[in-house]
Design a protein around this motif. Structure first.
Motif, mmCIF file in Angstrom:
data_model
loop_
_atom_site.group_PDB
_atom_site.id
_atom_site.type_symbol
_atom_site.label_atom_id
_atom_site.label_comp_id
_atom_site.label_asym_id
_atom_site.label_seq_id
_atom_site.Cartn_x
_atom_site.Cartn_y
_atom_site.Cartn_z
ATOM 1 N N ILE A 137 6.822 0.429 17.225
ATOM 2 C CA ILE A 137 6.987 -0.676 18.183
ATOM 3 C C ILE A 137 8.428 -1.148 18.283
ATOM 4 C CG2 ILE A 137 6.362 -2.443 16.483
ATOM 5 C CD1 ILE A 137 4.955 -3.548 19.371
ATOM 6 N N VAL B 162 4.446 -7.693 13.058
ATOM 7 C CA VAL B 162 3.896 -7.326 14.366
ATOM 8 C C VAL B 162 2.645 -8.143 14.667
ATOM 9 C CG1 VAL B 162 2.808 -5.481 15.691
ATOM 10 C CG2 VAL B 162 4.849 -5.001 14.355
ATOM 11 N N ASP C 290 -2.206 -4.336 7.796
ATOM 12 C CA ASP C 290 -2.398 -3.185 6.915
ATOM 13 C C ASP C 290 -2.907 -3.518 5.513
ATOM 14 O OD1 ASP C 290 -0.150 -4.337 5.889
ATOM 15 O OD2 ASP C 290 1.212 -2.717 6.383
ATOM 16 N N SER C 291 -2.954 -4.782 5.132
ATOM 17 C CA SER C 291 -3.440 -5.119 3.800
ATOM 18 C C SER C 291 -3.852 -6.575 3.795
ATOM 19 C CB SER C 291 -2.343 -4.916 2.751
ATOM 20 O OG SER C 291 -1.295 -5.831 3.005
ATOM 21 N N PRO D 73 2.040 -3.716 10.482
ATOM 22 C CA PRO D 73 2.776 -4.582 9.559
ATOM 23 C C PRO D 73 2.647 -6.050 9.966
ATOM 24 C CG PRO D 73 4.302 -3.383 10.973
ATOM 25 C CD PRO D 73 2.938 -2.824 11.238
ATOM 26 N N SER E 46 -8.629 7.283 17.451
ATOM 27 C CA SER E 46 -9.593 8.348 17.329
ATOM 28 C C SER E 46 -10.955 7.878 16.848
ATOM 29 C CB SER E 46 -9.061 9.415 16.392
ATOM 30 O OG SER E 46 -8.450 8.786 15.298
ATOM 31 N N ASP E 47 -11.033 6.787 16.155
ATOM 32 C CA ASP E 47 -12.364 6.308 15.816
ATOM 33 C C ASP E 47 -12.486 4.836 16.178
ATOM 34 O OD1 ASP E 47 -11.106 4.859 13.910
ATOM 35 O OD2 ASP E 47 -12.038 5.843 12.200
ATOM 36 N N MET F 17 0.608 5.993 25.073
ATOM 37 C CA MET F 17 1.066 6.401 23.747
ATOM 38 C C MET F 17 0.079 5.972 22.666
ATOM 39 S SD MET F 17 5.151 6.023 23.548
ATOM 40 C CE MET F 17 5.063 4.260 23.384
ATOM 41 N N ALA F 18 -0.424 4.745 22.789
ATOM 42 C CA ALA F 18 -1.341 4.253 21.759
ATOM 43 C C ALA F 18 -2.640 5.045 21.770
ATOM 44 C CB ALA F 18 -1.616 2.765 21.957
ATOM 45 N N SER G 217 -0.822 -8.715 4.136
ATOM 46 C CA SER G 217 -0.313 -8.835 5.505
ATOM 47 C C SER G 217 -1.239 -9.686 6.357
ATOM 48 C CB SER G 217 -0.178 -7.456 6.151
ATOM 49 O OG SER G 217 0.808 -6.710 5.517
ATOM 50 N N GLY H 163 -7.728 11.576 12.948
ATOM 51 C CA GLY H 163 -9.060 10.985 12.845
ATOM 52 C C GLY H 163 -9.354 10.274 11.548
ATOM 53 N N LEU I 127 6.572 5.996 18.955
ATOM 54 C CA LEU I 127 5.441 5.071 18.895
ATOM 55 C C LEU I 127 5.762 3.813 18.096
ATOM 56 C CD1 LEU I 127 2.055 6.927 18.362
ATOM 57 C CD2 LEU I 127 2.465 4.908 19.750
ATOM 58 N N LYS J 22 5.686 0.400 2.324
ATOM 59 C CA LYS J 22 6.243 -0.941 2.116
ATOM 60 C C LYS J 22 7.669 -0.863 1.594
ATOM 61 C CE LYS J 22 3.260 -3.726 3.513
ATOM 62 N NZ LYS J 22 3.586 -4.714 4.502
ATOM 63 N N MET K 217 0.852 -1.194 0.000
ATOM 64 C CA MET K 217 0.000 0.000 0.000
ATOM 65 C C MET K 217 0.888 1.245 0.000
ATOM 66 S SD MET K 217 -3.437 0.024 2.149
ATOM 67 C CE MET K 217 -3.739 -1.604 1.520
ATOM 68 N N PRO L 198 -5.981 3.334 5.984
ATOM 69 C CA PRO L 198 -5.222 2.168 6.406
ATOM 70 C C PRO L 198 -3.733 2.248 6.043
ATOM 71 C CG PRO L 198 -6.520 1.634 4.481
ATOM 72 C CD PRO L 198 -6.848 3.055 4.857
ATOM 73 N N ALA L 199 -3.368 3.217 5.223
ATOM 74 C CA ALA L 199 -1.960 3.297 4.842
ATOM 75 C C ALA L 199 -1.137 3.759 6.025
ATOM 76 C CB ALA L 199 -1.796 4.274 3.688
ATOM 77 N N TYR L 200 -0.280 2.928 6.524
ATOM 78 C CA TYR L 200 0.472 3.258 7.719
ATOM 79 C C TYR L 200 1.936 3.045 7.422
ATOM 80 C CZ TYR L 200 2.372 2.380 12.390
ATOM 81 O OH TYR L 200 3.123 2.381 13.530
ATOM 82 N N MET L 201 2.171 1.981 6.735
ATOM 83 C CA MET L 201 3.547 1.603 6.587
ATOM 84 C C MET L 201 3.951 1.712 5.135
ATOM 85 S SD MET L 201 5.397 -1.693 8.026
ATOM 86 C CE MET L 201 7.168 -1.692 7.976
ATOM 87 N N GLY M 78 -7.077 0.304 13.510
ATOM 88 C CA GLY M 78 -6.970 1.078 12.279
ATOM 89 C C GLY M 78 -6.510 0.263 11.082
ATOM 90 N N ARG M 79 -6.526 -1.061 11.211
ATOM 91 C CA ARG M 79 -6.017 -1.944 10.151
ATOM 92 C C ARG M 79 -4.679 -1.433 9.637
ATOM 93 N NH1 ARG M 79 -9.967 -5.430 6.910
ATOM 94 N NH2 ARG M 79 -11.730 -5.613 8.299
ATOM 95 N N SER M 80 -3.752 -1.195 10.550
ATOM 96 C CA SER M 80 -2.563 -0.456 10.156
ATOM 97 C C SER M 80 -1.247 -1.125 10.512
ATOM 98 C CB SER M 80 -2.602 0.910 10.830
ATOM 99 O OG SER M 80 -2.506 0.741 12.223
ATOM 100 N N ILE N 224 -2.004 -5.349 21.263
ATOM 101 C CA ILE N 224 -1.083 -6.010 20.330
ATOM 102 C C ILE N 224 0.368 -5.630 20.631
ATOM 103 C CG2 ILE N 224 -0.337 -6.025 17.912
ATOM 104 C CD1 ILE N 224 -3.207 -6.226 17.088
ATOM 105 N N TYR N 225 0.629 -4.342 20.890
ATOM 106 C CA TYR N 225 1.990 -3.922 21.223
ATOM 107 C C TYR N 225 2.496 -4.679 22.449
ATOM 108 C CZ TYR N 225 2.744 -0.005 18.006
ATOM 109 O OH TYR N 225 2.973 0.749 16.896
#
Lengths: 94, 576
Positions: free
Chosen positions: A17, B61, B290-291, B58, B45-46, B39-40, B294, A84, A15, A93, A1, A88-91, B54-56, B192-193
């Motif tokens: 991990i 993890v 995240d996908s 890797p 937020s939602d 921290m988390a 993953s 907010g 933050l 790749k 992504m 889903p894009a966080y990382m 947040g389906r975010s 999860i962390y």
């Protein structure tokens, strides 16, 4: 992504991990290494091995590896993730 | 899968003498756990953030969290107990009872879970089969999680009591407060962390324990020699303890053939596939990735560390059985007063005694931190799965529909608080009715076997109807309970070991499949359009895979990784 390049981006920083793992293992590594050097090694229990020292040094190395990993490949977070958006894009790749 | 630990009253003396440095190590761990929650919480937020992170995340993890959610202390202590009692055949719980199912989840089932954008396993039930099956699944799951969280909490309290000497009620409340604060603050991401962190602490603590323990008994050769001579002295067979197959002691069947069939079909297929592929506690970790690529890789990546965990859980148990004087005595048929239960030393104490004998202060604190972390992670996993099912599947679906997102986020937080308070009560209950809780734990295992039958049939047979969905589930669960009750209480069918559990699960699976087919043929099926994304033949192939995955190098793709994992497990089975 892939991350939308028009967004403002920043790294995950503390933050991430990997930083958390690195910090915890690093602190434990230091404590155990010091115990191994200056504390009671209790070699009657451990069959003559300085268990605290060895475990401490290995944990310290693993901790440094994780922090170094973050330095080499930082995670990029799109700015709106903090405000907010449910993007889903966080990382980014590798 | 963890074997149920016996739940009994408490010891008055501490087994282990913790020093100042051990307390320091514990304190550092708790600072981290709470820090992660804080921290988390900045990133939450939602409601998708709170429940699915947040389906975010890797894949590595979520992969570690996937096995960590299961690597609770019940599992660690239970598996070292199995190692001490049965020896090597205990590895079946990992190599047969987990890896194949984890790979199957990643390769075959995950695309449906992730691709259909459901937020929970019961929600998939709802989309595929409608209200009946959904309600059965959601309610039984929620109740099971509460009780299991209570058991985890109780065991945590009794270990703290046995190791550090804190009163049980103080240990219960402190542990519950810590779990509560990091989940309500940070939601699934914090859970999860912490699971990932716990994984590293556990490995860091158990690896030196195993290495030093093995050195003390003279290496692997010394261990097998000592097990052999102990077996000769006790009049048992050393071969049964030193070879994983046919594993008669584990299955409870005296016939070698039946034992192998029982382990492969009962444990390896029905029980383990049921647990790993439909248990939302596990699947939720993969959904947080995240996908779709993953999500599929999550259980596959988890399989690699999972297959080596027996070496730091079962092997220390085996070492304790020949080197710790109390456990040697127990294995020879004697009884030793004390133990973490206070009612005498049991196999469950094997790991604690080995820690006492082998680890110096410092590493000892690390081991205690690892065990406490494991209990808290287990409880946190139960609670974070519980609050998702309560807010999405029960409240939003049936009680208060169509409110905005912040409302369900609030419901989730309230559910978390409520679950924690209830867990404290179930924990106190567990202390008073130990046998009932043991039985309940076994029973919840049975919910999963018919669930897997319904899922797998529903995913691959478009003709299966809504009525068949709930009828199969109810009948399958019912037949499992019946078989289990007959083989546990009613002679002449009593089976020792895990045989009755394997048999009950197998019967549940077959009954569910047969009834589902019969009922489906008599009722009206859903239309093709309704089944898009839910049934294999009705879903376009490109929806089931990540378009980007083909461009990844082979070592980042699901199928080659799963193939490698399978080959390693086969090699491990041949070696041992």
């Amino acid at each position: 992504m892939s991350v939308n390049t028009t967004q403002k981006q920043h790294t995950a920083g503390i933050l991430d991990i990997r930083n958390v793992i690195g910090a915890l293992l690093g602190i434990y590594g230091v404590i155990l290494t010091l115990m191994g050097l200056f504390g009671d090694t209790e070699t009657d229990k451990t069959d003559g091995i300085n268990a605290n020292l060895w475990a401490g040094l290995i944990m310290l190395a693993v901790g440094i590896f994780f922090v170094a990993w973050v330095r080499v490949k930082p995670v990029v977070v799109p700015e709106d993730l903090d405000t907010g958006g449910d993007d889903p894009a966080y990382m980014e790749k590798h | 899968m963890a074997s149920p630990m016996s739940i009994t009253a408490l010891a008055s003396d501490t087994i282990i003498n913790a020093g100042a440095v051990d307390y320091l190590i514990l304190a550092v761990y708790f600072v981290f756990v709470l820090g992660i929650g804080v921290m988390a919480s900045r990133g939450v937020s939602d409601s998708v953030d709170f429940f699915l992170s947040g389906r975010s995340l890797p894949a590595w993890v979520t992969g570690l969290a996937f096995i960590s959610a299961n690597l609770g202390a019940v599992e660690i202590m239970g598996m070292s107990a199995n190692g001490a009692e049965y020896g090597l055949p205990s590895v079946h719980y990992f190599w047969i009872g987990a890896i194949p199912a984890m790979l199957f989840l990643g390769v075959v089932m995950m695309p449906f879970y992730y691709g259909s954008k459901v937020r929970s396993v019961p929600e998939f039930m709802k989309r595929r089969f409608g209200t009946g099956a959904h309600l059965v699944n959601a309610i039984s799951f929620a109740v099971a999680q509460l009780l299991i969280a209570g058991i985890n909490l109780y065991l945590l309290g009794s270990i703290v009591h046995a190791l550090l000497g804190w009163p049980l009620w103080v240990a219960l409340i402190v542990a519950a407060a810590i779990v509560l604060s990091y989940i309500t603050l940070g939601g699934l991401k914090a859970a999860i962390y912490n699971e990932v962190l716990q994984f590293f602490v556990i490995v860091a603590a158990l690896t030196p324990l195993t290495i030093i323990g093995l050195r003390k008994v003279g290496g692997w050769g010394g261990l097998t020699d000592k097990i052999t001579s102990a077996a000769v002295k006790n009049g048992t067979s050393a071969g049964d303890q030193l070879n994983s197959w046919p594993g008669n002691d584990i299955s409870g069947f005296s016939s070698d053939l039946l034992s192998v069939v029982g382990i492969v079909f009962g444990l390896g297929f029905v029980l383990s596939f049921g647990y790993w592929t439909t248990n939302f506690v596990e699947v939720q970790r993969a959904m947080a990735s995240d996908s779709i690529a993953s999500g599929r890789k999550t259980p596959v990546i988890g399989a690699f560390p999972k297959m080596f965990i027996p070496f730091i859980t079962i092997v220390p148990g085996m070492i304790a059985a020949v080197s710790v004087s109390e456990i040697i005595e127990v294995k020879a048929g004697g009884s030793v007063p004390g133990g973490s239960s206070g009612k005498g030393v049991a196999y469950n104490d094997a790991l604690l005694y080995l820690m006492r004998d082998v680890l110096p202060n410092g590493l000892l604190g690390l081991a205690i931190a690892g065990l406490l972390a494991a209990f808290m992670a287990g409880m946190a996993a139960n609670i974070s799965a519980f609050n998702t099912v309560v807010s999405y599947d029960l409240v939003q679906e049936y009680l208060v529909k169509d409110r905005d997102d912040s409302f369900y986020l609030l419901v989730g937080r309230i559910a978390t608080v409520a679950a924690t308070v209830i867990a404290i009560f179930t924990a106190s209950l567990a202390g008073n009715f130990s046998n009932i809780m043991d039985y309940l734990q076994t029973l919840f295992g049975f919910f999963n076997a018919p669930l897997f039958a319904t899922f797998i049939l529903g995913m691959f047979w478009k003709r299966m109807t809504a009525t068949a969905g709930w009828v199969g589930l109810v009948a399958g669960t019912g037949s499992a309970i019946l078989v289990w009750a007959l083989t546990s209480f009613g002679n002449p069918w009593t089976l020792p070991g895990q045989g009755s559990a394997f048999l009950a699960a197998s019967v549940a699976f077959v009954v569910d499949i047969l009834l589902s087919i019969v009922v489906s043929l008599m009722t009206a099926p859903k239309t093709s359009a309704e089944l898009n994304g839910l049934v294999y033949s009705e879903t376009p192939r490109e929806d089931l895979v990540d378009a980007n995955e083909a461009s990844h190098p082979w070592y980042q793709r699901t199928i080659p990784l799963a193939g490698i994992a399978l080959v390693i497990v086969v090699i491990l089975n041949i070696l041992f």
